[in-house]
Motif scaffolding. Structure first.
Motif, mmCIF file in Angstrom:
data_model
loop_
_atom_site.group_PDB
_atom_site.id
_atom_site.type_symbol
_atom_site.label_atom_id
_atom_site.label_comp_id
_atom_site.label_asym_id
_atom_site.label_seq_id
_atom_site.Cartn_x
_atom_site.Cartn_y
_atom_site.Cartn_z
ATOM 1 N N GLU A 59 -4.732 -5.572 -2.558
ATOM 2 C CA GLU A 59 -3.946 -4.519 -1.494
ATOM 3 C C GLU A 59 -5.003 -3.682 -0.674
ATOM 4 O O GLU A 59 -4.514 -3.088 0.371
ATOM 5 C CB GLU A 59 -3.086 -3.965 -2.583
ATOM 6 N N VAL A 83 -5.464 7.471 1.112
ATOM 7 C CA VAL A 83 -4.818 6.123 0.965
ATOM 8 C C VAL A 83 -4.820 5.592 -0.500
ATOM 9 O O VAL A 83 -6.112 5.482 -0.851
ATOM 10 C CB VAL A 83 -5.386 5.413 2.063
ATOM 11 N N MET A 119 0.797 -1.149 -0.047
ATOM 12 C CA MET A 119 -0.059 0.018 -0.035
ATOM 13 C C MET A 119 0.933 1.106 -0.044
ATOM 14 O O MET A 119 1.696 1.290 0.729
ATOM 15 C CB MET A 119 -0.781 0.043 1.259
ATOM 16 N N ALA A 154 -3.944 2.186 -3.568
ATOM 17 C CA ALA A 154 -3.702 0.965 -3.433
ATOM 18 C C ALA A 154 -3.798 0.457 -4.808
ATOM 19 O O ALA A 154 -4.380 1.002 -6.048
ATOM 20 C CB ALA A 154 -4.723 0.019 -2.548
ATOM 21 N N GLN A 178 1.015 5.306 0.706
ATOM 22 C CA GLN A 178 0.071 6.174 1.591
ATOM 23 C C GLN A 178 0.576 7.529 1.041
ATOM 24 O O GLN A 178 1.739 7.830 1.045
ATOM 25 C CB GLN A 178 0.209 5.980 2.985
ATOM 26 N N ALA A 188 -5.442 -2.923 3.243
ATOM 27 C CA ALA A 188 -5.402 -1.506 3.835
ATOM 28 C C ALA A 188 -6.594 -1.489 4.695
ATOM 29 O O ALA A 188 -6.353 -0.873 5.632
ATOM 30 C CB ALA A 188 -5.183 -0.621 2.773
ATOM 31 N N LEU A 246 -10.275 6.197 0.246
ATOM 32 C CA LEU A 246 -9.339 5.143 -0.215
ATOM 33 C C LEU A 246 -9.835 5.171 -1.797
ATOM 34 O O LEU A 246 -10.739 5.039 -2.097
ATOM 35 C CB LEU A 246 -9.602 3.838 0.497
ATOM 36 N N GLU A 280 -6.092 -3.298 7.962
ATOM 37 C CA GLU A 280 -5.394 -2.495 8.902
ATOM 38 C C GLU A 280 -5.991 -1.177 9.549
ATOM 39 O O GLU A 280 -5.989 -0.973 10.633
ATOM 40 C CB GLU A 280 -4.084 -2.114 8.147
#
Ligand SMILES: Cc1cc2nc3c(=O)[nH]c(=O)nc-3n(C[C@H](O)[C@H](O)[C@H](O)COP(=O)(O)OP(=O)(O)OC[C@H]3O[C@@H](n4cnc5c(N)ncnc54)[C@H](O)[C@@H]3O)c2cc1C
Length: 563
Positions: A52, A45, A1, A47, A3, A56, A18, A59
Motif C-alpha cells: 500500500e 501519509v 492508503m 499506509a 491520508q 502511495a 510517509l 502516486e
C-alpha cells in the motif's frame, strides 16, 4: 492508503512524511505524533502495508510530490520494512529512511540496516516522542531539506530524444502553452516515472498530467483532454463558428465573442497557427521590440476565452454544408455543430521537402517550422535551415543564439529577393550564420536521427555531404482546402475566392440565391466568410489576418441583420 493532515490544495506541494505499519494502532499513533509536530510544514501519509505504501509512493511520484522521510515498521507480513525501504529508495532516492523495530528485533534490524542504506532505526514504543522520535525525524527532515527534490507540478513527458511521437507530444504542449517538464527515458528520473506508472517504456511517450494519471502514447485529442484543453462543443448551435485558430480565427473569435455572438472556435492542432511558430514577429503594430509568435497568440487565445468564446483544440473540421439558414460543420468523427454564420480561417500548411530520407527522419532531426522546443538541443550543434523567406531568416536568427553554426540553404540566387531588408542585414551581422545560395537538399541521412545532408549546388552540379543534426524546413505553404471542394469556390491553387473575385463577367457564383453580390470576404456560400492566408490574394501577414478576422465579424453582423 489513509491520508492524514489534509488541508487546502496548496498543501499538496508540502514535503511528505510517509509512515507504514501493519498494526493500525501503531500506525495511527505514529501519524498522530508526526502530525502534531510536523503537520504545519509537511504532509503526513500513512499506509497499512508495504504494498500500500509503494502504491502511495507511485502516486506521489506521478503527481510530482516530494517525500522528505519514510518511516517503516520492520516486521510486516508479505513485505518487511527493509524490503519496502529498498523499493522506496528506487522511487525517491533522496528521501531519508528510518526503520521502526521492537526491542526483540533490534539485532536483526541492525544487521539488515548494514545491508541497505537506512539512516536510523527507532525502537517501539518511542514515548516520550520529544526524546525518542522528534530528534531523529528533525534530523531526517533537515538533511532532506539541505538537498531536496525539485518540485514538478506541471505535466511530465517521458520520451526518447529522437522519437517522432515524443517530439509531437512536446510540440503540441508547447504550442498550446501547456507547461511541461521533459524527461528523457535514459535519465534516472525518467526511469522512476515509468516505474511509478507501471510501464516498461517500450511504448513512448508517457505523459503524466498534474493529476498523476499516466497516458501511454496518447493521441493529441487524449492529450488535450488530459491537460484541460476543451475538445467537445458545449452545445450544438452557435451564432458563429470559426474554423482555424491562427491570427485570423483568433481575431474573429475575439471580435465575435466581445460583440455578443455565441462563438465557437475550432482548431485542428494548437491555436496560434503559423504565427504561433514564429520565433519573433518584428512588424506587428504595437510591439516596437518584437514579440514571439507564441506569446502574441497565447494572449489572443486568453482574450477570446475571457470574452466567452468557446475554443476547441485537436478537432479537425472535415465538411461544411448548408441546411436551410444553418451552416453545418462536421468533425473528423462525424459529429456536427451548426451556426448562423461561419468564418473559414484555415490558413496554409508547410509544403513538404521532397528528398530521400526526409519522411523517415521527420521529427528526428528534420522539422517543419521553427520547432522552438528543439532550441535547447541545438546547443553547439550544426543547424541547417531550408528556405529564403522571412520565416527562414527569423529561424536562423533564433537558432544562431544557441547553435554552433547555422547554415541557410537558399534555392535562389540572392536573399534580397525573398527576404525583408532588415532581416538580411541582421543575418549579415551574425558570425555563426552562413548562407549557401543556389543550393538544394538532395538527400538526408541518419540512423534513427539526422546525421548528415547531401547538398547540391545547382549551377555547378556539385554535391557535398555535410554533417548536421538539425534541419528546419521553411519552403512555402499551401492551403489545405480539399474538404471544401465543390462547396466553396477556390482558385487553381486551392485558395478560397471571396467578394468581387467570385463575379465572372459580372455573373454571381453558381447557386448564389441572394439578390445582392457577395460582400468582401464572403465566400460563394452566403453567410460563410473567409479570413487570412487561406483567402485568395490575401496579404500573408499577421496584421492583415487579424484585421480580416475582425472585418469578417462585422460582415457576420450585417448578414444576421444586426447592427
Ligand atoms: C515561421 C513564420 C514566421 C512568420 N513571421 C511573420 C512576421 O514576422 N510578420 C508577419 O506579419 N507574418 C509572419 N508570418 C506569416 C503569418 O504568420 C501568417 O500570415 C498568419 O499566421 C496567417 O494567419 P491565418 O490565421 O490566416 O492562418 P494560420 O496562421 O495558417 O492559421 C490557420 C489555423 O487553422 C487551422 N486549421 C487548418 N485547417 C483546419 C481545419 N480543417 N479544421 C480546424 N482547424 C484547421 C490550422 O491548424 C492553423 O492553426 C510568419 C509565418 C511563419 C510560418
Amino acid at each position: 492508503m489513509t491520508q492524514t493532515s489534509q488541508g487546502p490544495a496548496t498543501r499538496a506541494a508540502l514535503p511528505i512524511l510517509l509512515t507504514v505499519d501493519d498494526d493500525p494502532a501503531v500506525s495511527r499513533a505514529v501519524a498522530r505524533d508526526l502530525r502534531r509536530r510536523y503537520g504545519q510544514d509537511n504532509r503526513v501519509v500513512r499506509a497499512g502495508s508495504g504494498a500500500e505504501a509503494l502504491e502511495a509512493l507511485n502516486e506521489i511520484k506521478l503527481r510530482g510530490g516530494r517525500v522528505a522521510a519514510v518511516l517503516a515498521d520492520y516486521r510486516m507480513p508479505e513485505m518487511d520494512g527493509i524490503e519496502f525501504l529498498e523499493q522506496a529508495m528506487d522511487l525517491f532516492p533522496r528521501a531519508r529512511r528510518a526503520l521502526l523495530t521492537a526491542y526483540a528485533d533490534t539485532d536483526a534490524a541492525i544487521a539488515a540496516i548494514n545491508v541497505v542504506d537506512v539512516d536510523h532505526y527507532l525502537l517501539k514504543p518511542w514515548e516520550p516522542p520529544e526524546e525518542k522520535l522528534y530528534p531523529v525525524v528533525d534530523e531526517m527532515i533537515a538533511s532532506y531539506l539541505a538537498e531536496p527534490d525539485p518540485e514538478v507540478v506541471e505535466t511530465k513527458v517521458v520520451g526518447h530524444r529522437w522519437s517522432a511521437p515524443s517530439f509531437a507530444a512536446r510540440e503540441f504542449l508547447a504550442r498550446n502553452a501547456v507547461p511541461y517538464r521533459w524527461f528523457s527515458v535514459d535519465e534516472p528520473e525518467g526511469t522512476r516515472l515509468l516505474q511509478a506508472a507501471g510501464v516498461d517504456g517500450s511504448t513512448l511517450p508517457v505523459v503524466v498530467p498534474p493529476d498523476g494519471t499516466p497516458l501511454v502514447a496518447p493521441s493529441t485529442t487524449e492529450l488535450a483532454g488530459a491537460v484541460g484543453l476543451s475538445t467537445t462543443p458545449a452545445t450544438d448551435f452557435y451564432d458563429l463558428v470559426v474554423v482555424g485558430g491562427g491570427p485570423a480565427g483568433l481575431g474573429a473569435a475575439v471580435y465575435g465573442a466581445s460583440e455578443g455572438l455565441r462563438t465557437l472556435l475550432v482548431e485542428r492542432e494548437a491555436t496560434g497557427g503559423q504565427a504561433g511558430q514564429s520565433s519573433r514577429i518584428e512588424n506587428y503594430l504595437g510591439f516596437p521590440d518584437g514579440v514571439s509568435g507564441s506569446q502574441l497568440t497565447d494572449r489572443a487565445r486568453r482574450q477570446a476565452a475571457r470574452f466567452g468564446a468557446e475554443i476547441l483544440t485537436t478537432r479537425d473540421v472535415t465538411r461544411l454544408r448548408v441546411n436551410g439558414p444553418a451552416r453545418v460543420v462536421s468533425f473528423g468523427d462525424g459529429s456536427e455543430v451548426a451556426a448562423h454564420a461561419v468564418v473559414v480561417a484555415t490558413g496554409v500548411s508547410y509544403r513538404a521537402l521532397d528528398a530521400p530520407g526526409v519522411a523517415d527522419l521527420s521529427g528526428r532531426g528534420v522539422y517543419y517550422g521553427s520547432a522552438s522546443t528543439e532550441a535547447e538541443d541545438c546547443a553547439g550543434r550544426d543547424v541547417f535551415i531550408v528556405g529564403g523567406a522571412n520565416s527562414a531568416g527569423q529561424a536562423a536568427v533564433f537558432f544562431s543564439r544557441v547553435a554552433g553554426s547555422v547554415t541557410l540553404l537558399v534555392r535562389g540566387e540572392t536573399l534580397e529577393r525573398s527576404m525583408s531588408h532588415y532581416l538580411v542585414e541582421q543575418l549579415r551581422g551574425i558570425g555563426n550564420v552562413s548562407v549557401r545560395l543556389c543550393t538544394v537538399v538532395d538527400e538526408v541521412h541518419g540512423d534513427g536521427h539526422l546525421e548528415a545532408l547531401t547538398l547540391r549546388h545547382v549551377p555547378s552540379r556539385t554535391s557535398e555531404k555535410v554533417g548536421g543534426s538539425h534541419l528546419f524546413v521553411f519552403i512555402g505553404a499551401q492551403p489545405r482546402t480539399d474538404w471544401l471542394d465543390g462547396v466553396l469556390a477556390r482558385d487553381e491553387h486551392g485558395f478560397l475566392l471571396t467578394g468581387p473575385d467570385l463575379l465572372v463577367d459580372r455573373r454571381r457564383p453558381r447557386g448564389w440565391a441572394l439578390d445582392r453580390d457577395p460582400w468582401p470576404l464572403e465566400s460563394s456560400t452566403p453567410g460563410v466568410f473567409v479570413a487570412g492566408d487561406v483567402r485568395a490574394d490575401s496579404v500573408k501577414r499577421v496584421a492583415s489576418a487579424v484585421g480580416e478576422g475582425a472585418m469578417a465579424v462585422t460582415l457576420v453582423h450585417r448578414y444576421l441583420g444586426t447592427p
